[in-house]
Design an enzyme around this catalytic site. Structure first.
Site, PDB file in Angstrom:
ATOM      1  N   CYS A  36       0.819  -1.223   0.000  1.00 54.45           N
ATOM      2  CA  CYS A  36       0.000   0.000   0.000  1.00 54.45           C
ATOM      3  C   CYS A  36       0.852   1.272   0.000  1.00 54.45           C
ATOM      4  O   CYS A  36       0.350   2.347  -0.275  1.00 54.45           O
ATOM      5  CB  CYS A  36      -0.969   0.009   1.176  1.00 54.45           C
ATOM      6  SG  CYS A  36      -0.172   0.194   2.774  1.00 54.45           S
ATOM      7  N   CYS A  66      -2.279   6.716   3.961  1.00 52.58           N
ATOM      8  CA  CYS A  66      -3.690   7.020   3.774  1.00 52.58           C
ATOM      9  C   CYS A  66      -4.335   7.528   5.065  1.00 52.58           C
ATOM     10  O   CYS A  66      -3.699   7.572   6.117  1.00 52.58           O
ATOM     11  CB  CYS A  66      -4.424   5.772   3.279  1.00 52.58           C
ATOM     12  SG  CYS A  66      -4.485   4.441   4.498  1.00 52.58           S
ATOM     13  N   CYS A 110      -3.759  -1.233   8.564  1.00 48.58           N
ATOM     14  CA  CYS A 110      -3.191   0.023   9.082  1.00 48.58           C
ATOM     15  C   CYS A 110      -3.079  -0.021  10.606  1.00 48.58           C
ATOM     16  O   CYS A 110      -2.088   0.444  11.178  1.00 48.58           O
ATOM     17  CB  CYS A 110      -4.031   1.211   8.639  1.00 48.58           C
ATOM     18  SG  CYS A 110      -3.999   1.497   6.856  1.00 48.58           S
TER      19      CYS A 110
END
Length: 137
Positions: A36, A66, A110
């Site tokens: 990612c 993100c 995450c």
């Protein structure tokens, strides 16, 4: 596919707490996800209280990633700051997800990255203590 974030996640993303670096940190943890592209660092400051217990007195993060990566980084600092190191070591990705009121399944990694970076910072801190003990032996 568009991921939908709840209000808590958006709040932590748009107004993150404890962002930055700690100069002379006792421990630093870094983790990245090549899939990612997220990269995050966690900096910790540990001090002993009057009873001799190790307390995480300060924690900061730097995250390039993100919204979920930033929100989970902010949240882990809030969960850990001011607590005994023995308690902080038990924080896991689910604790972060729960504190945020949930994350889209595609963004759970995450929270795992944030908890792993914290664990690496604690490991770095403990390694430095061991080295110091050997040098002063």
């Amino acid at each position: 596919m568009v991921s939908k974030y709840n209000k808590k996640v958006l709040k932590e993303f748009t107004n993150p707490k404890n962002m930055g670096e700690i100069k002379n940190a006792n421990g630093i943890g870094k983790i990245g996800n090549p899939t990612c592209g997220d990269i995050l660092w966690v900096y910790i400051k540990v001090e002993k209280d009057k009873k001799g217990e190790e307390i995480l007195t300060d924690i900061k993060f730097k995250t390039f990633g993100c919204a979920a990566a930033i929100a989970t980084s902010s949240m882990i600092t809030k969960l850990a700051k001011g607590k005994k190191l023995s308690e902080v070591e038990k924080i896991n990705y689910k604790d972060i997800v729960d504190a945020l009121g949930g994350l889209p399944n595609i963004k759970i990694h995450c929270s795992a990255m944030a908890s792993q970076a914290l664990k690496k910072a604690i490991e770095d801190y403990k390694n430095k203590i061991q080295i110091k003990k050997r040098v002063n032996y």
